[in-house]
Each structure stands twice: as structure tokens, then as C-alpha cells.
Design a protein around this motif. Structure first.
Motif, short mmCIF file in Angstrom:
data_model
loop_
_atom_site.label_atom_id
_atom_site.label_comp_id
_atom_site.label_asym_id
_atom_site.label_seq_id
_atom_site.Cartn_x
_atom_site.Cartn_y
_atom_site.Cartn_z
N PRO A 41 97.03 53.04 54.51
CA PRO A 41 97.12 53.26 55.95
C PRO A 41 96.70 54.65 56.69
N GLY A 42 96.12 54.67 57.60
CA GLY A 42 95.66 55.97 58.23
C GLY A 42 94.41 56.59 57.46
N LYS A 43 94.01 55.96 56.35
CA LYS A 43 93.28 56.77 55.42
C LYS A 43 91.66 56.15 55.45
N GLU A 44 90.78 56.88 54.80
CA GLU A 44 89.38 56.11 54.60
C GLU A 44 89.30 55.20 53.50
N ARG A 45 88.53 54.30 53.33
CA ARG A 45 88.32 53.54 52.17
C ARG A 45 87.72 54.36 50.97
N GLU A 46 88.42 54.35 49.90
CA GLU A 46 87.82 55.30 49.03
C GLU A 46 87.58 54.50 47.56
N PHE A 47 86.57 55.12 46.99
CA PHE A 47 86.49 54.30 45.78
C PHE A 47 87.20 54.70 44.35
N VAL A 48 87.37 53.54 43.64
CA VAL A 48 88.62 53.44 42.62
C VAL A 48 87.86 53.27 41.25
N THR A 49 87.01 52.55 41.08
CA THR A 49 86.25 52.08 39.87
C THR A 49 85.18 51.19 40.00
N ALA A 50 84.22 51.24 39.27
CA ALA A 50 83.35 50.17 39.27
C ALA A 50 82.72 49.96 37.81
N ILE A 51 82.22 48.54 37.65
CA ILE A 51 81.75 48.23 36.21
C ILE A 51 80.24 47.54 36.46
N SER A 52 79.36 47.99 35.36
CA SER A 52 78.11 47.54 35.57
C SER A 52 78.04 46.10 35.38
N TRP A 53 76.67 45.52 35.81
CA TRP A 53 76.39 44.07 35.67
C TRP A 53 76.63 43.68 34.04
N SER A 54 76.25 44.49 33.11
CA SER A 54 76.23 44.13 31.77
C SER A 54 77.67 44.50 30.88
N SER A 55 78.52 45.20 31.68
CA SER A 55 79.74 45.66 31.28
C SER A 55 79.62 46.81 30.24
N ASP A 56 78.21 47.57 30.05
CA ASP A 56 78.35 48.52 29.30
C ASP A 56 78.58 49.93 29.88
N SER A 57 78.87 49.88 31.14
CA SER A 57 79.20 51.26 31.84
C SER A 57 80.27 51.11 32.93
N THR A 58 81.21 51.99 33.03
CA THR A 58 82.01 52.04 33.78
C THR A 58 82.24 53.42 34.57
N VAL A 59 82.83 53.56 35.83
CA VAL A 59 83.13 54.69 36.35
C VAL A 59 84.45 54.76 37.09
N TYR A 60 85.26 55.69 36.77
CA TYR A 60 86.48 55.83 37.59
C TYR A 60 86.54 56.89 38.57
N ALA A 61 87.55 57.00 39.73
CA ALA A 61 87.84 57.98 40.21
C ALA A 61 88.91 58.82 39.46
N ASP A 62 88.78 60.28 39.64
CA ASP A 62 89.78 61.06 39.05
C ASP A 62 91.26 60.57 39.06
N SER A 63 91.62 60.19 40.21
CA SER A 63 93.01 59.89 40.41
C SER A 63 93.60 58.53 39.83
N VAL A 64 92.74 57.70 39.02
CA VAL A 64 92.94 56.57 38.40
C VAL A 64 92.72 56.46 36.72
N LYS A 65 91.83 57.79 36.49
CA LYS A 65 91.52 57.81 35.17
C LYS A 65 92.69 57.76 34.19
N GLY A 66 92.53 56.88 33.22
CA GLY A 66 93.81 56.93 31.93
C GLY A 66 94.73 55.88 32.59
N ARG A 67 94.70 55.64 33.88
CA ARG A 67 95.90 54.58 34.19
C ARG A 67 95.22 53.13 34.63
N PHE A 68 94.13 53.04 35.17
CA PHE A 68 93.54 51.78 35.47
C PHE A 68 92.49 51.65 34.54
#
Length: 126
Positions: A41-68
Motif C-alpha cells: 500500500p502506497g508504494k510502487e510495484r517492485e521486482f521480486v524475482t524472475a525465472i528464465s523460460w528454460s529454468s536455467d537462470s533466476t534473478v532475485y531482489a536483494d530483499s528476498v535473496k536466501g528466503r524466496f
């Protein structure tokens, strides 16, 4: 255009876990990188994580790394977001989305995504 439907949100105590699911309506789902974003609420939409189409690559926001953890099952046209050690600041509406361009590198910017779900609420209780 791929249609996405999220599920699995809910109320969780700090330190708890939830698994979100994102299911696509199209068989071409497997060609697209899929991302999770969130908006508090009251904040911009932010990136959390993404996975490539082939599942061989993932990216995480620093705020969720190691937890998500993001994963996908292309046979079920579904992407999962396993959320552990949840914090009150994880409270937000979580959205999944498919990138506009198939078979490309992961992009963490929301404008790269063209198919958004309706969102699912995750609430971390105090």
C-alpha cells in the motif's frame, strides 16, 4: 497474449512460509520468462524475482535473496514462489507476469512484462 492467474496468498506469522502459484492459460507459456512483482500500500510495484523460460537462470531482489525461491513446471504451465522466513515488510499484493518477448534474457523492469495476473494478497501479521 498469455493470461496469468495467481493463487496461494494468505495471512502468515513472521518466520512462516507460503507458496504462491502462477498458472498460465497458453501452451506457449514455456517460451517466456516469468517474473513475480509485489506492491505494498502506497508504494510502487517492485521486482521480486524472475525465472528464465528454460529454468536455467533466476534473478532475485536483494530483499528476498536466501528466503524466496522461484521455480517452474512447464508441463503444468505453472510458476511457483516459495516464500520462507516471511517478514511483516513482505506484506503486499503479489503479481506474476510474463515477459513480452519470448526466449530472451531476464529483465527485472516491469515494462518488459506484458501479461499480468490479478494478484494475490500476502499479509505478514505482527
Amino acid at each position: 497474449q498469455v493470461q496469468m492467474v495467481e493463487s496461494g496468498g494468505g495471512l502468515v506469522q513472521p518466520g512462516g512460509s507460503l507458496q504462491l502459484s502462477c498458472t498460465a492459460s497458453e501452451r506457449t507459456f514455456s517460451a517466456y520468462n516469468i517474473g513475480w512483482f509485489r506492491q505494498a500500500p502506497g508504494k510502487e510495484r517492485e521486482f521480486v524475482t524472475a525465472i528464465s523460460w528454460s529454468s536455467d537462470s533466476t534473478v532475485y531482489a536483494d530483499s528476498v535473496k536466501g528466503r524466496f525461491t522461484i521455480s517452474r513446471d512447464n508441463t503444468r504451465s505453472t510458476v511457483y514462489l516459495q516464500m520462507n522466513s516471511l517478514k511483516p515488510e513482505d506484506t503486499a499484493v503479489y503479481y506474476c507476469a510474463a515477459e513480452r518477448v519470448p526466449y530472451g534474457p531476464i529483465d527485472s523492469g516491469p515494462t518488459a512484462y506484458g501479461s499480468w495476473g490479478q494478484g494475490t494478497q500476502v499479509t505478514g501479521s505482527e
